[in-house]
Design an enzyme around this catalytic site. Structure first.
Site, mmCIF file in Angstrom:
data_model
loop_
_atom_site.group_PDB
_atom_site.id
_atom_site.type_symbol
_atom_site.label_atom_id
_atom_site.label_comp_id
_atom_site.label_asym_id
_atom_site.label_seq_id
_atom_site.Cartn_x
_atom_site.Cartn_y
_atom_site.Cartn_z
ATOM 1 N N VAL A 61 -14.921 7.893 -0.583
ATOM 2 C CA VAL A 61 -14.627 6.495 -0.867
ATOM 3 C C VAL A 61 -13.448 5.957 -0.060
ATOM 4 O O VAL A 61 -13.248 4.743 0.009
ATOM 5 C CB VAL A 61 -14.375 6.318 -2.384
ATOM 6 N N TYR A 62 -12.676 6.830 0.565
ATOM 7 C CA TYR A 62 -11.544 6.365 1.363
ATOM 8 C C TYR A 62 -12.066 5.626 2.592
ATOM 9 O O TYR A 62 -12.624 6.221 3.516
ATOM 10 C CB TYR A 62 -10.655 7.529 1.808
#
Length: 345
Positions: A61-62
């Site tokens: 998700v980064y």
């Protein structure tokens, strides 16, 4: 660099690890963390490896996968020198199967992460959040498949409650599935909630803490001081609402003592804050994040020395808060106190 076992496992990890959330930053949160490209990231990795820091933490998700992609480029040609930790479960899209820890999601997420990281295995896969909609048996049996296939070597969690971890460990033991060995947690001198339930659980069940945001979401960097306006360059202007809240009076009480000890030791405020964490029970590794070489080198100065007992006691006292129920009787009432065994390092 000091190396510690990751929980109740044989894997050795460095006391300090590097958080790659600063790589490829995009969006309102991650762009303020940092936006290192592959060239700059490779230089930061070089500095880490020279210092003995060989564990690099990221997540799908980064920056929507960009962090994993940049990390993959930065470690190209030296995969055997590093340990990769990544996370999954948080939303990666708007589709019905783009979030969670279902078998469908986990298998796809791991394959996608392997492509972005340009590797064929992940050293440590952590679930980024508890998925209450998926049976725990489905989650653990899928992790077992991934370990047996060689795509994943160790498993852990992040942002789970105590009962969620314990129920998972009980089912893992019942069916012979891999046990969680790591718990990636928020823990700092201005965020000590980890100590009430999750630390005793980790000590009892053999989970090593991998600490995220050890500087209190950027509040213990030395740039924030009592009576001084928040610097214009501080990322807190844009990111404070995303992180754990902290009352100003409490924060400044801790910062005052940090500054005093920094002067006594000729160290910086973040070095003192990180060193305190390294003395805490169950902590296997503390994740440091840096947008540039100067920040990274300063954080690396947190190891190789120790705070005195008196300095640790001063920091403990400054950062202490009232225990929440049901813990406060064990701290305050005589009969209960005799039933509360101390944590050991």
């Amino acid at each position: 660099m000091d190396y510690r076992t990751l929980g109740r496992s044989g894997l050795k990890v460095p006391a300090l690890s590097f958080g790659a959330g600063t790589f490829g930053g995009s969006g309102p949160l991650f762009s303020n963390w940092g936006n290192s490209d592959a060239i700059e990231a490779r230089r930061l990795v070089d500095i880490c490896l020279d210092a003995g820091v060989n564990l690099f933490d990221t997540a799908d998700v980064y920056s929507n996968g960009a962090s994993e992609e940049v990390l993959g480029e930065a470690i190209k040609g030296r995969r055997d020198e590093v340990l990769i930790s990544t996370k999954t479960s948080l939303p990666m899209g708007d589709g019905p199967n783009d979030a969670g820890s279902s078998r469908f999601r986990l298998l796809r997420s791991v394959d996608d992460a392997l492509k972005r990281l340009q590797t064929d295995y992940i050293d440590l896969l952590q679930l980024h959040a508890f998925d209450a909609a998926t049976p725990i048996e489905e989650v653990l049996s899928t992790l077992d498949m991934l370990v047996r296939s060689g795509k994943v070597r160790y498993v852990g969690v992040s942002n789970f409650s105590g009962w969620q971890i314990m129920k998972s460990l009980a089912l893992a033991d019942r069916y012979g599935w891999p046990r969680y060995l790591a718990n990636q947690v928020y823990y700092s001198l201005i965020g000590r909630d980890y100590e009430w339930d999750l630390m005793p659980l980790g000590q009892d069940q053999g989970l090593g803490a991998i600490v995220w945001s050890p500087l209190g979401w950027g509040r213990l960097t030395g740039k924030i001081r009592r009576g001084v306006p928040l610097p214009e360059t501080s990322r807190l202007h844009a990111t404070a609402s995303f992180g754990p809240p902290v009352e100003d009076s409490y924060m400044y009480r801790v910062i005052d003592v940090l500054e005093m000890i920094a002067n006594e030791t000729a160290k910086t405020v973040p070095q003192v804050a990180l060193n305190w964490l390294l003395s805490r029970p169950t902590v296997s590794s503390v994740i440091i994040g840096a947008r540039n070489e100067a920040q990274l080198k300063d954080n690396l100065g947190a190891v190789g020395w120790s705070l005195t007992r008196e300095q640790i006691a001063a920091l403990d006292q400054a950062s202490a808060v009232s225990a929440p129920y049901p813990h406060f009787p064990y701290r305050q009432q005589e009969g209960f106190a005799r039933l509360d065994p101390p944590l050991v390092g």
